[in-house]
Every structure is written in C-alpha cells, then in structure tokens.
Design a protein around this motif. Structure first.
Motif, mmCIF file in Angstrom:
data_model
loop_
_atom_site.group_PDB
_atom_site.id
_atom_site.type_symbol
_atom_site.label_atom_id
_atom_site.label_comp_id
_atom_site.label_asym_id
_atom_site.label_seq_id
_atom_site.Cartn_x
_atom_site.Cartn_y
_atom_site.Cartn_z
ATOM 1 N N VAL A 1 57.661 6.835 -44.224
ATOM 2 C CA VAL A 1 57.548 6.205 -42.909
ATOM 3 C C VAL A 1 57.482 7.284 -41.839
ATOM 4 O O VAL A 1 58.338 8.173 -41.778
ATOM 5 N N ILE A 2 56.449 7.234 -41.019
ATOM 6 C CA ILE A 2 56.309 8.163 -39.892
ATOM 7 C C ILE A 2 57.234 7.670 -38.784
ATOM 8 O O ILE A 2 57.093 6.541 -38.310
ATOM 9 N N PRO A 3 58.209 8.477 -38.353
ATOM 10 C CA PRO A 3 59.250 7.987 -37.440
ATOM 11 C C PRO A 3 58.781 7.819 -36.004
ATOM 12 O O PRO A 3 57.764 8.376 -35.578
ATOM 13 N N ALA A 4 59.587 7.081 -35.257
ATOM 14 C CA ALA A 4 59.267 6.797 -33.853
ATOM 15 C C ALA A 4 59.155 8.069 -33.024
ATOM 16 O O ALA A 4 58.320 8.157 -32.120
ATOM 17 N N ALA A 5 59.992 9.063 -33.327
ATOM 18 C CA ALA A 5 59.954 10.311 -32.555
ATOM 19 C C ALA A 5 58.597 10.987 -32.682
ATOM 20 O O ALA A 5 58.060 11.526 -31.700
ATOM 21 N N GLU A 6 58.022 10.962 -33.874
ATOM 22 C CA GLU A 6 56.692 11.532 -34.076
ATOM 23 C C GLU A 6 55.638 10.674 -33.381
ATOM 24 O O GLU A 6 54.696 11.189 -32.770
ATOM 25 N N LEU A 7 55.806 9.368 -33.440
ATOM 26 C CA LEU A 7 54.813 8.461 -32.858
ATOM 27 C C LEU A 7 54.762 8.531 -31.339
ATOM 28 O O LEU A 7 53.762 8.131 -30.734
ATOM 29 N N ALA A 8 55.812 9.046 -30.727
ATOM 30 C CA ALA A 8 55.813 9.164 -29.266
ATOM 31 C C ALA A 8 54.649 10.017 -28.787
ATOM 32 O O ALA A 8 54.006 9.713 -27.771
ATOM 33 N N THR A 9 54.356 11.092 -29.514
ATOM 34 C CA THR A 9 53.209 11.941 -29.165
ATOM 35 C C THR A 9 51.902 11.202 -29.406
ATOM 36 O O THR A 9 50.952 11.308 -28.621
ATOM 37 N N TRP A 10 51.852 10.436 -30.476
ATOM 38 C CA TRP A 10 50.645 9.671 -30.785
ATOM 39 C C TRP A 10 50.360 8.658 -29.675
ATOM 40 O O TRP A 10 49.205 8.411 -29.328
ATOM 41 N N LYS A 11 51.427 8.072 -29.139
ATOM 42 C CA LYS A 11 51.250 7.052 -28.103
ATOM 43 C C LYS A 11 50.639 7.641 -26.835
ATOM 44 O O LYS A 11 49.865 6.968 -26.139
ATOM 45 N N LEU A 12 50.961 8.882 -26.537
ATOM 46 C CA LEU A 12 50.353 9.525 -25.373
ATOM 47 C C LEU A 12 48.838 9.626 -25.554
ATOM 48 O O LEU A 12 48.070 9.395 -24.618
ATOM 49 N N LEU A 13 48.428 9.965 -26.756
ATOM 50 C CA LEU A 13 46.989 10.017 -27.048
ATOM 51 C C LEU A 13 46.385 8.618 -27.003
ATOM 52 O O LEU A 13 45.249 8.429 -26.535
ATOM 53 N N GLY A 14 47.147 7.645 -27.503
ATOM 54 C CA GLY A 14 46.674 6.266 -27.449
ATOM 55 C C GLY A 14 46.475 5.785 -26.027
ATOM 56 O O GLY A 14 45.507 5.070 -25.733
ATOM 57 N N ASN A 15 47.362 6.185 -25.138
ATOM 58 C CA ASN A 15 47.218 5.811 -23.724
ATOM 59 C C ASN A 15 45.959 6.423 -23.120
ATOM 60 O O ASN A 15 45.264 5.786 -22.319
#
Length: 343
Positions: free
Chosen positions: A294-308
C-alpha cells in the motif's frame, strides 16, 4: 454474486411491468470487449439482461457478444452502437481520446473514493453538462470502476521514484498525462491487450482495478500489486458508458421501452458501480497477499500536488474548447460529495 446484484437493484418489484401478449419479441445484440467470464459480464451485463427479460415476460432478450465477437476493436464500440452494428454496448469513452471532453473531469486524479456514489454523480453530471456529447446514442448508464492499482511485472511501486523510466499501460488521456507526471512512460492500450503486452515485455506494468485481474491473467503475469491508501481517493478511475442504439430503442413498443427505462439511469449507474466494487474484492482474492503493498498517504501528498496541476491544466484545456472548465470540475466534485454523503 448475480443474486446480490439483482437484489441490490431494488427495482424488481417496482419496475415489473405486465407485458401484453401482442408485444413483439426483440433480441438485443450486446457487444463488449471483455470475455464472458469477466466480472463485468457476470456481475453486471448478464444480470441486466436477465432482469429485462424477466420484466418483459421474455419479450426482450439479449444475445451477448463478448471479446469483440462482432468484430472491430474496443475503441470502435461507441460508433458500432451509434451505427447499429450492435444494439447495446459497454465501453469506455476514454478509448477515443478527446471525443467526450466534459466527463474527463471524473478521470482526473483523486476524484473518486466510492464507485457507487461516483457513478451516480457521473450520471447526474452528464444530464447537466454532457448530453450533447452522447446525443447519437441512448445512454442506459454511466459508471466508474473501483480504485486503480499498479500491477507490475518485476518490481514493486512504493514511491514516485519507483516509477521513473518504466513503461506503464494507462487507459485514458488524463491518466496518461498523470502517469507521465509521476515519471513513467504511459502506453495507451485497451484492457484486452494488456496481458500480451506484459508477457512480451512491451510494458513493465499496468494500471487497472483488481476487477480486471482474471480477464488478462494479471495474477500470473504481475509479481507485484501496489494499491494507494484506501482512506484516500483513488489515484485514478475511468468512466464507462452502457448505451443502446437510438433507432433500436425507438422501434420498441411502448411497453418494452418502459422496461428499458426502468432499468436505466442514475440507479442503474450506481448499482453498476457497486457491482464493480464487489468485482474488485473478488479479483484481489486471486493475487498472493504477500505481493500487495500500500502506497501511504504521506507519499500520496506529493502526488496530489501534481494532480492539482493536471486539473488546472484540464480546466484551461476545456476553456480553450469553449467549455466552462472550472464549472465542470466544481460540479463534478459537488455531485460526488452529494452522493457520497447520501450513502
């Protein structure tokens, strides 16, 4: 599982209609790209056919043509139902990139958490903003699938760095862009090509939901399966349309049109989304638990910036097409939240 789908619809008693003996018998040619053993076929398409047959007194029947048995390729399915090659199809609008721009709002990163609620929202969204994009067919349902998962041939994905330089199958225009932003090279292809591409090393992995696993034997071809934190919205989902040929629908007697109408719309869209969530659970059972991370939320925070950033670019793209991009995105999010709260 079929029983669960039919019971969940909650429409059997309410929608059962007495069909006059004079009504003509009609066989619908139903065309789709996955095999007859796929979860899409067994949990959704066949149960839908069984239900309309029952409620029409067997005046409406289906002849299923899975695995593109009527010919053509998955991206041609929409035109096949428009042109009458098939009477009903199930396909992804995203297989024809840019043709249905408005509903791409639902394919942006981190939009979907509940496939049932998001599918209901997608139906409502189309009624508000995208009826003209689908005016050449009679939509029966719109829906999304469950959380996207990384299925990798030789190495796990635990962070963005693990994706750098890899070739990944992705399904839609926006997911392709997001995969590129994460550092991988996106490769567009319909689901039926994934197994062959993985086995030949054409791609290093694929992003698909667990529902697809048995259809392309991912439990055999992929050694690693990376999910994103289930408490977070999915890093991607795809939109689907279940549609009927307009002329075929118009040719039906009024009582048979009522059966189709009773088995179409927002409710059906939500029930398909729910069925796909169950399909994910069944598909996941086929992969070894030790192969899943499972890719954790802390890692996904950076992904979300790209998603935005991708979402902002999409808004500009829609504005350039004469569509109100910000309004489309705002309404998509609001409808998803509305239906999520109502669950």
């Amino acid at each position: 599982m079929k029983f669960n789908f039919l019971a969940a619809c909650g429409l059997v008693a309410a929608a059962a209609l007495p069909i006059q003996a004079s009504a003509q018998e009609v066989t619908l040619k139903v065309h789709f790209f996955l095999p007859p053993t796929s979860f899409a076929a067994t949990l959704f398409i066949q149960p839908w056919c069984d239900k309309v047959a029952k409620e029409s007194g067997n005046k409406l029947k289906c002849q299923l043509y899975p695995s593109m048995q009527l010919g053509g390729t998955p991206p041609q399915l929409y035109d096949q139902v428009r042109d009458g090659v098939a009477d009903v199809v199930w396909t992804l609008p995203g297989y024809t990139a840019g043709r249905f721009p408005s509903i791409e709002a639902f394919e942006l990163p981190f939009m979907m958490q509940s496939p049932e609620a998001t599918s209901r929202a997608l139906w409502d969204f189309v009624q508000l903003h995208a009826q003209s994009e689908f005016k050449d067919v009679k939509p029966l349902a719109f829906h999304v699938h469950g959380d996207g998962v990384f299925h990798m041939a030789s190495k796990p994905v635990k962070s963005m760095a693990d994706l750098r330089g890899l070739k990944l199958r992705a399904p839609t225009r926006q997911t392709n862009k997001f995969i590129a932003m994460l550092g991988a090279t996106p490769v567009s292809m319909p689901v039926p090509q994934v197994g062959d591409a993985l086995s030949k090393g054409v791609i290093d992995g694929a992003v698909v939901p667990y529902e697809v696993v048995p259809s392309v034997k991912l439990q055999e071809l992929a050694k690693f399966h990376a999910e994103t934190d289930p408490a977070q919205p999915a890093f991607y989902t795809s939109t689907f349309i279940f549609a009927m040929n307009k002329a075929k629908y118009e040719s039906l007697p009024a009582e048979l049109k009522k059966v189709i109408d009773a088995n179409s719309g927002q409710s059906l869209s939500g029930q398909i989304g729910k069925a796909f969530l169950q399909a994910d659970m069944e598909g996941k059972k086929l992969v070894a638990p030790a192969s899943v991370n499972v890719i954790p939320a802390a890692e996904l925070a950076t992904w979300k910036l790209l998603g935005n950033k991708l979402a902002a670019d999409w808004v500009k793209d829609m504005d350039a097409k004469g569509l109100a991009g910000a309004k489309l995105l705002e309404d998509a999010k609001a409808l998803i939240a509305k239906h999520a709260a109502a669950r």
